[in-house]
Design a protein around this motif. Sequence first.
Motif, PDB file in Angstrom:
ATOM      1  N   VAL A  47      16.966  64.740  27.331  1.00 58.85           N
ATOM      2  CA  VAL A  47      17.562  64.267  28.587  1.00 58.85           C
ATOM      3  C   VAL A  47      17.833  65.450  29.519  1.00 58.85           C
ATOM      4  CG1 VAL A  47      19.574  63.083  29.571  1.00 58.85           C
ATOM      5  CG2 VAL A  47      18.570  62.241  27.455  1.00 58.85           C
ATOM      6  N   VAL A  48      18.255  66.561  28.937  1.00 58.15           N
ATOM      7  CA  VAL A  48      18.518  67.772  29.724  1.00 58.15           C
ATOM      8  C   VAL A  48      17.194  68.351  30.247  1.00 58.15           C
ATOM      9  CG1 VAL A  48      19.378  70.151  29.566  1.00 58.15           C
ATOM     10  CG2 VAL A  48      20.688  68.285  28.551  1.00 58.15           C
ATOM     11  N   GLN A  49      16.162  68.305  29.394  1.00 54.93           N
ATOM     12  CA  GLN A  49      14.850  68.789  29.844  1.00 54.93           C
ATOM     13  C   GLN A  49      14.309  67.953  30.997  1.00 54.93           C
ATOM     14  OE1 GLN A  49      12.013  69.343  26.582  1.00 54.93           O
ATOM     15  NE2 GLN A  49      13.713  69.871  25.240  1.00 54.93           N
ATOM     16  N   ARG A  50      14.824  66.710  31.130  1.00 52.57           N
ATOM     17  CA  ARG A  50      14.386  65.840  32.225  1.00 52.57           C
ATOM     18  C   ARG A  50      15.342  65.909  33.416  1.00 52.57           C
ATOM     19  NH1 ARG A  50      10.612  66.230  29.774  1.00 52.57           N
ATOM     20  NH2 ARG A  50       9.247  64.723  28.779  1.00 52.57           N
ATOM     21  N   GLY A  51      16.302  66.846  33.413  1.00 52.41           N
ATOM     22  CA  GLY A  51      17.104  67.064  34.609  1.00 52.41           C
ATOM     23  C   GLY A  51      18.603  66.854  34.496  1.00 52.41           C
ATOM     24  N   PHE A  52      19.104  66.301  33.359  1.00 58.73           N
ATOM     25  CA  PHE A  52      20.553  66.125  33.219  1.00 58.73           C
ATOM     26  C   PHE A  52      21.205  67.497  33.055  1.00 58.73           C
ATOM     27  CE2 PHE A  52      24.531  64.625  31.238  1.00 58.73           C
ATOM     28  CZ  PHE A  52      24.783  63.505  32.009  1.00 58.73           C
ATOM     29  N   PRO A  53      22.387  67.728  33.670  1.00 60.87           N
ATOM     30  CA  PRO A  53      23.026  69.048  33.547  1.00 60.87           C
ATOM     31  C   PRO A  53      23.221  69.454  32.082  1.00 60.87           C
ATOM     32  CG  PRO A  53      24.186  67.692  35.138  1.00 60.87           C
ATOM     33  CD  PRO A  53      23.170  66.793  34.484  1.00 60.87           C
ATOM     34  N   ALA A  54      22.926  70.695  31.772  1.00 62.77           N
ATOM     35  CA  ALA A  54      22.982  71.169  30.379  1.00 62.77           C
ATOM     36  C   ALA A  54      24.410  71.457  29.945  1.00 62.77           C
ATOM     37  CB  ALA A  54      22.134  72.424  30.237  1.00 62.77           C
ATOM     38  N   ALA A  89      20.728  68.347  21.817  1.00 61.38           N
ATOM     39  CA  ALA A  89      19.639  68.773  20.934  1.00 61.38           C
ATOM     40  C   ALA A  89      20.111  68.770  19.477  1.00 61.38           C
ATOM     41  CB  ALA A  89      19.106  70.153  21.313  1.00 61.38           C
ATOM     42  N   ARG A  90      19.188  68.613  18.552  1.00 64.15           N
ATOM     43  CA  ARG A  90      19.553  68.518  17.129  1.00 64.15           C
ATOM     44  C   ARG A  90      20.212  69.789  16.639  1.00 64.15           C
ATOM     45  NH1 ARG A  90      15.097  65.812  13.446  1.00 64.15           N
ATOM     46  NH2 ARG A  90      16.906  65.614  12.102  1.00 64.15           N
ATOM     47  N   THR A  91      19.941  70.907  17.304  1.00 64.46           N
ATOM     48  CA  THR A  91      20.565  72.166  16.917  1.00 64.46           C
ATOM     49  C   THR A  91      21.924  72.366  17.576  1.00 64.46           C
ATOM     50  OG1 THR A  91      19.479  73.214  18.784  1.00 64.46           O
ATOM     51  CG2 THR A  91      18.336  73.336  16.664  1.00 64.46           C
ATOM     52  N   GLY A  92      22.263  71.537  18.578  1.00 67.69           N
ATOM     53  CA  GLY A  92      23.502  71.722  19.330  1.00 67.69           C
ATOM     54  C   GLY A  92      23.342  72.725  20.463  1.00 67.69           C
ATOM     55  N   GLN A  93      22.128  73.180  20.686  1.00 66.11           N
ATOM     56  CA  GLN A  93      21.873  74.210  21.700  1.00 66.11           C
ATOM     57  C   GLN A  93      22.111  73.709  23.133  1.00 66.11           C
ATOM     58  OE1 GLN A  93      22.105  77.232  20.257  1.00 66.11           O
ATOM     59  NE2 GLN A  93      21.312  77.784  22.261  1.00 66.11           N
ATOM     60  N   GLY A  94      22.007  72.385  23.351  1.00 67.69           N
ATOM     61  CA  GLY A  94      22.254  71.841  24.687  1.00 67.69           C
ATOM     62  C   GLY A  94      20.984  71.664  25.518  1.00 67.69           C
ATOM     63  N   ASP A  95      19.825  71.713  24.860  1.00 69.23           N
ATOM     64  CA  ASP A  95      18.571  71.554  25.612  1.00 69.23           C
ATOM     65  C   ASP A  95      17.779  70.340  25.110  1.00 69.23           C
ATOM     66  OD1 ASP A  95      18.007  72.588  23.153  1.00 69.23           O
ATOM     67  OD2 ASP A  95      16.590  74.106  23.851  1.00 69.23           O
ATOM     68  N   GLY A  96      18.520  69.224  24.904  1.00 62.39           N
ATOM     69  CA  GLY A  96      17.866  67.993  24.447  1.00 62.39           C
ATOM     70  C   GLY A  96      16.925  67.423  25.487  1.00 62.39           C
ATOM     71  N   LEU A 109      27.196  73.275  27.330  1.00 62.73           N
ATOM     72  CA  LEU A 109      27.205  74.556  26.610  1.00 62.73           C
ATOM     73  C   LEU A 109      26.783  74.301  25.162  1.00 62.73           C
ATOM     74  CD1 LEU A 109      30.630  75.982  27.858  1.00 62.73           C
ATOM     75  CD2 LEU A 109      28.340  76.827  28.461  1.00 62.73           C
ATOM     76  N   PRO A 110      26.217  75.311  24.487  1.00 65.95           N
ATOM     77  CA  PRO A 110      25.870  75.120  23.078  1.00 65.95           C
ATOM     78  C   PRO A 110      27.108  74.729  22.266  1.00 65.95           C
ATOM     79  CG  PRO A 110      24.903  77.139  23.919  1.00 65.95           C
ATOM     80  CD  PRO A 110      25.817  76.630  24.985  1.00 65.95           C
ATOM     81  N   LEU A 111      26.958  73.718  21.390  1.00 66.87           N
ATOM     82  CA  LEU A 111      28.117  73.214  20.651  1.00 66.87           C
ATOM     83  C   LEU A 111      28.646  74.216  19.630  1.00 66.87           C
ATOM     84  CD1 LEU A 111      27.189  69.457  20.089  1.00 66.87           C
ATOM     85  CD2 LEU A 111      28.896  70.410  21.634  1.00 66.87           C
ATOM     86  N   ALA A 112      27.809  75.156  19.224  1.00 64.99           N
ATOM     87  CA  ALA A 112      28.251  76.110  18.208  1.00 64.99           C
ATOM     88  C   ALA A 112      29.018  77.281  18.829  1.00 64.99           C
ATOM     89  CB  ALA A 112      27.052  76.615  17.413  1.00 64.99           C
ATOM     90  N   THR A 113      29.146  77.297  20.155  1.00 65.28           N
ATOM     91  CA  THR A 113      29.886  78.391  20.786  1.00 65.28           C
ATOM     92  C   THR A 113      31.180  77.858  21.397  1.00 65.28           C
ATOM     93  OG1 THR A 113      28.749  78.036  22.887  1.00 65.28           O
ATOM     94  CG2 THR A 113      27.775  79.639  21.386  1.00 65.28           C
ATOM     95  N   ALA A 114      31.999  78.756  21.907  1.00 65.23           N
ATOM     96  CA  ALA A 114      33.213  78.336  22.592  1.00 65.23           C
ATOM     97  C   ALA A 114      32.809  77.467  23.777  1.00 65.23           C
ATOM     98  CB  ALA A 114      33.956  79.567  23.084  1.00 65.23           C
ATOM     99  N   ASP A 124      22.255  62.754  15.511  1.00 63.30           N
ATOM    100  CA  ASP A 124      20.851  62.792  15.939  1.00 63.30           C
ATOM    101  C   ASP A 124      20.524  61.627  16.875  1.00 63.30           C
ATOM    102  OD1 ASP A 124      20.505  65.090  14.537  1.00 63.30           O
ATOM    103  OD2 ASP A 124      19.356  64.208  12.889  1.00 63.30           O
ATOM    104  N   ALA A 125      21.176  60.473  16.625  1.00 62.37           N
ATOM    105  CA  ALA A 125      20.885  59.297  17.460  1.00 62.37           C
ATOM    106  C   ALA A 125      21.603  59.354  18.805  1.00 62.37           C
ATOM    107  CB  ALA A 125      21.280  58.021  16.704  1.00 62.37           C
ATOM    108  N   PHE A 126      22.880  59.725  18.798  1.00 61.60           N
ATOM    109  CA  PHE A 126      23.696  59.587  20.016  1.00 61.60           C
ATOM    110  C   PHE A 126      23.890  60.885  20.797  1.00 61.60           C
ATOM    111  CE2 PHE A 126      25.109  55.861  17.576  1.00 61.60           C
ATOM    112  CZ  PHE A 126      24.972  54.891  18.541  1.00 61.60           C
ATOM    113  N   CYS A 127      23.857  62.014  20.145  1.00 60.83           N
ATOM    114  CA  CYS A 127      24.216  63.269  20.811  1.00 60.83           C
ATOM    115  C   CYS A 127      23.001  64.154  21.065  1.00 60.83           C
ATOM    116  CB  CYS A 127      25.251  64.034  19.993  1.00 60.83           C
ATOM    117  SG  CYS A 127      26.501  62.963  19.223  1.00 60.83           S
ATOM    118  N   ALA A 128      22.056  64.148  20.111  1.00 58.13           N
ATOM    119  CA  ALA A 128      20.904  65.035  20.219  1.00 58.13           C
ATOM    120  C   ALA A 128      20.081  64.833  21.506  1.00 58.13           C
ATOM    121  CB  ALA A 128      20.008  64.898  18.987  1.00 58.13           C
ATOM    122  N   PRO A 129      20.027  63.599  22.073  1.00 56.73           N
ATOM    123  CA  PRO A 129      19.253  63.467  23.319  1.00 56.73           C
ATOM    124  C   PRO A 129      19.682  64.474  24.383  1.00 56.73           C
ATOM    125  CG  PRO A 129      19.766  61.300  22.470  1.00 56.73           C
ATOM    126  CD  PRO A 129      20.486  62.284  21.588  1.00 56.73           C
TER     127      PRO A 129
END
Length: 167
Positions: A90-97, A81-88, A99-104, A73-78
């Motif tokens: 930092v990504v919402q502010r423009g960093f490249p998204a 995202a806390r769900t691993g979806q990839g839309d934390g 892939l969701p961590l729960a998928t290949a 939650d501290a280092f990766c979720a930014p």
Amino acid sequence: MRPVWPLRILPGALLLLAAGCDDMSKQHKENPYASTRSAPADVAQGSVEYHDAPHPAPALTLALLQRGRSEYDAFCAPCHARTGQGDGMVVQRGFPAPLPLATAPTRSATPAQLYAIITSGQGIMYGFAQRIMPDDRWAIVAYLYALRRSQYAMLAARPALPQAIRP
Ligand code: HEC
């Protein structure tokens, strides 16, 4: 005739000036080149010594998973995202998204591969060898599996329910 006031404070001012002219080169200070101490003692409080050597995984316990969640939650979720979806955030502010961590492909990565990604980074993601202690990196790896399970649990993989709560 009385002296004008600047002249009255002049002796005091001179005294102060003289006191300020203490030779600064003689003051105690840290000289990094003169230090004979070894590196670990110099590591600033709160920082992590760079550590990218292989490190055995600690035993899988509930405490390790909980540690993994708080580190994730501290280092990766930014970013991830806390769900691993990839839309934390930092990504919402423009960093490249990512892939969701729960998928290949994360889903098919081995624990050692995930540990290596956290340690050294991958592509545009920087590594965490200097930010997260090795045991905590393993804790995050364990939590990545829990995260994946929370989203892609197969009914067949469900442990048998005790008789008492079976419908
Ligand atoms: C600054 C944003 C950012 C942070 C923070 C971050 N990541 Fe990433 N991560 C990315 C991006 C972007 C990628 C895709 C990198 C690429 O392939 O170029 C990625 C890739 C990955 C992958 C590989 C996924 C794949 O599709 O191959 C894993 C696993 C991963 N990250 C885990 C983590 C973990 C665990 C943490 C925390 C310790 C973390 N990341 C922190 C942005 C981030």
